[in-house]
Design a protein around this motif. Structure first.
Motif, PDB file in Angstrom:
ATOM      1  N   LYS A  23      13.432  37.002  59.923  1.00  0.00           N
ATOM      2  CA  LYS A  23      13.550  35.609  60.331  1.00  0.00           C
ATOM      3  C   LYS A  23      14.579  34.837  59.521  1.00  0.00           C
ATOM      4  N   SER A  43      14.192  23.650  52.635  1.00  0.00           N
ATOM      5  CA  SER A  43      12.858  23.319  52.140  1.00  0.00           C
ATOM      6  C   SER A  43      12.854  23.132  50.631  1.00  0.00           C
ATOM      7  N   ARG A  47       8.245  28.025  44.333  1.00  0.00           N
ATOM      8  CA  ARG A  47       8.423  29.446  44.030  1.00  0.00           C
ATOM      9  C   ARG A  47       9.607  29.654  43.074  1.00  0.00           C
ATOM     10  N   TYR A  59      16.903  27.036  49.029  1.00  0.00           N
ATOM     11  CA  TYR A  59      15.780  26.125  48.828  1.00  0.00           C
ATOM     12  C   TYR A  59      16.223  25.101  47.804  1.00  0.00           C
ATOM     13  N   GLU A  78       6.107  18.259  56.597  1.00  0.00           N
ATOM     14  CA  GLU A  78       4.999  19.215  56.574  1.00  0.00           C
ATOM     15  C   GLU A  78       5.054  19.935  55.248  1.00  0.00           C
ATOM     16  N   ALA A  80       2.937  23.476  52.967  1.00  0.00           N
ATOM     17  CA  ALA A  80       1.906  24.511  52.979  1.00  0.00           C
ATOM     18  C   ALA A  80       1.957  25.304  51.691  1.00  0.00           C
ATOM     19  N   VAL A  82       1.909  29.042  50.484  1.00  0.00           N
ATOM     20  CA  VAL A  82       2.122  30.397  51.017  1.00  0.00           C
ATOM     21  C   VAL A  82       2.259  31.353  49.835  1.00  0.00           C
ATOM     22  N   GLY A  88       7.717  22.891  51.366  1.00  0.00           N
ATOM     23  CA  GLY A  88       7.661  21.702  52.216  1.00  0.00           C
ATOM     24  C   GLY A  88       9.017  21.359  52.801  1.00  0.00           C
ATOM     25  N   THR A  89       8.986  20.625  53.916  1.00  0.00           N
ATOM     26  CA  THR A  89      10.220  20.205  54.597  1.00  0.00           C
ATOM     27  C   THR A  89      10.485  18.729  54.326  1.00  0.00           C
ATOM     28  N   ASP A 107      12.854  27.411  59.040  1.00  0.00           N
ATOM     29  CA  ASP A 107      12.265  28.721  58.725  1.00  0.00           C
ATOM     30  C   ASP A 107      11.002  28.407  57.944  1.00  0.00           C
ATOM     31  N   ILE A 108       9.886  28.234  58.672  1.00  0.00           N
ATOM     32  CA  ILE A 108       8.638  27.833  58.015  1.00  0.00           C
ATOM     33  C   ILE A 108       7.470  28.669  58.542  1.00  0.00           C
ATOM     34  N   GLY A 112       2.836  25.146  58.642  1.00  0.00           N
ATOM     35  CA  GLY A 112       3.818  24.067  58.787  1.00  0.00           C
ATOM     36  C   GLY A 112       4.152  23.814  60.256  1.00  0.00           C
ATOM     37  N   ARG A 155       2.542  40.395  50.017  1.00  0.00           N
ATOM     38  CA  ARG A 155       3.219  39.985  51.256  1.00  0.00           C
ATOM     39  C   ARG A 155       2.796  40.867  52.436  1.00  0.00           C
TER      40      ARG A 155
HETATM   41  P1  5GP Z   1       9.868  33.138  50.984  1.00  0.00           P
HETATM   42  O1  5GP Z   1       9.167  32.912  49.707  1.00  0.00           O
HETATM   43  O2  5GP Z   1       9.871  34.584  51.406  1.00  0.00           O
HETATM   44  O3  5GP Z   1      11.240  32.514  51.022  1.00  0.00           O
HETATM   45  O4  5GP Z   1       9.033  32.353  52.111  1.00  0.00           O
HETATM   46  C1  5GP Z   1       7.664  32.611  52.255  1.00  0.00           C
HETATM   47  C2  5GP Z   1       7.146  31.937  53.519  1.00  0.00           C
HETATM   48  O5  5GP Z   1       7.208  30.511  53.375  1.00  0.00           O
HETATM   49  C3  5GP Z   1       7.967  32.260  54.767  1.00  0.00           C
HETATM   50  O6  5GP Z   1       7.057  32.539  55.814  1.00  0.00           O
HETATM   51  C4  5GP Z   1       8.718  30.985  55.036  1.00  0.00           C
HETATM   52  O7  5GP Z   1       8.960  30.823  56.429  1.00  0.00           O
HETATM   53  C5  5GP Z   1       7.726  29.957  54.555  1.00  0.00           C
HETATM   54  N1  5GP Z   1       8.379  28.676  54.255  1.00  0.00           N
HETATM   55  C6  5GP Z   1       9.599  28.456  53.718  1.00  0.00           C
HETATM   56  N2  5GP Z   1       9.859  27.140  53.627  1.00  0.00           N
HETATM   57  C7  5GP Z   1       8.773  26.514  54.145  1.00  0.00           C
HETATM   58  C8  5GP Z   1       8.441  25.135  54.350  1.00  0.00           C
HETATM   59  O8  5GP Z   1       9.184  24.214  54.042  1.00  0.00           O
HETATM   60  N3  5GP Z   1       7.227  24.895  54.898  1.00  0.00           N
HETATM   61  C9  5GP Z   1       6.355  25.882  55.280  1.00  0.00           C
HETATM   62  N4  5GP Z   1       5.214  25.518  55.833  1.00  0.00           N
HETATM   63  N5  5GP Z   1       6.632  27.179  55.084  1.00  0.00           N
HETATM   64  C10 5GP Z   1       7.827  27.488  54.533  1.00  0.00           C
END
Ligand code: 5GP
Length: 214
Positions: A23, A43, A47, A59, A78, A80, A82, A88-89, A107-108, A112, A155
């Motif tokens: 994605k 976002s 992390r 990010y 939004e 979350a 994860v 967040g956005t 990409d959320i 979210g 994951r």
């Molecule tokens: P990664 O740590 O692999 O970059 O992302 C982990 C998960 O967090 C992925 O499913 C990604 O789509 C989701 N993610 C990234 N940015 C955001 C955001 O701003 N809001 C939400 N709800 N999920 C996010």
């Protein structure tokens, strides 16, 4: 392009999938192609930055305190948790892009997606990306070699849960081949840009057509 000539409301294209399904690659590829004129939402996250990531590009990396401050000030459209981190956005860029009648790509995750859909309903198009198999997902996460073995296991365990959200999305792409998946995504964009309901300029356009002399 035909769809660009007539005024319309902008929309948010959301891509979700378990990590490793492709994605992020797809999102970045379509956002980088000027032909599509898509703004990518950056976002904020608590992390740790991966070695290949650039702050402000992939990010905005912030600490928990800064995240909580954004959230309490209602500056996030939004958010979350994860895999134990917060994401967040930022709201402001989204309002700016949609207000200008342009489209934005997110990409959320599914949590979210639910929040954005609840707030913006008709202005949201959602796409879920599935891996061709769980074995291939593991292979991609290991090949990426950016996460510790522990994180990869976390994951993969989460992937099974995330995959079960597929039915909440408007479109589903199985990412067997990146080029094919990219073409499918382009097809979705083309179709969504032609949707009558968001093409606010159609009435005037058709009035103009009908006002033409025979
Ligand atoms: P990664 O740590 O692999 O970059 O992302 C982990 C998960 O967090 C992925 O499913 C990604 O789509 C989701 N993610 C990234 N940015 C955001 C955001 O701003 N809001 C939400 N709800 N999920 C996010």
């Amino acid at each position: 392009m035909e769809a660009g000539v007539i005024a319309r409301r902008g929309f948010i294209l959301i891509l979700s999938s378990p990590s490793g399904a492709g994605k992020t690659t797809l999102t970045r590829a379509v956002a980088a192609d000027p032909k599509w004129g898509l703004d990518l939402s950056i976002s904020v996250t608590t992390r740790q930055r991966r070695p290949s990531e650039i702050d402000g590009k992939h990010y905005q990396f912030i600490d928990r305190e800064a995240f909580d401050a954004l959230r309490s000030a209602d500056n996030l459209l939004e958010w979350a948790e994860v895999h134990g981190n917060f994401y967040g956005t930022p709201r402001r860029p989204v309002e700016k892009v949609l207000g200008a009648g342009r489209d934005m790509i997110f990409d959320i995750d599914y949590q979210g997606t639910r929040q954005v859909r609840a707030k913006l309903a008709d202005d949201v198009v959602t796409v879920f990306i599935l891996p061709p198999s769980l074995a291939e997902l593991r292979h991609r996460l290991e090949r990426r070699a950016e996460d510790s073995p522990d994180t990869i296991e976390k994951r993969l365990a989460n992937a099974r849960l995330e995959i079960q959200r597929w039915s909440e999305y408007d479109y589903v792409i199985v990412n067997d081949d990146l080029d094919d998946a990219f073409r499918s995504l382009e097809g979705i964009l083309i179709a969504e840009r032609l949707k009558r309901a968001r093409r606010t300029g159609l009435t005037t356009f058709v009035e103009g057509l009908l006002a033409e002399p025979d």
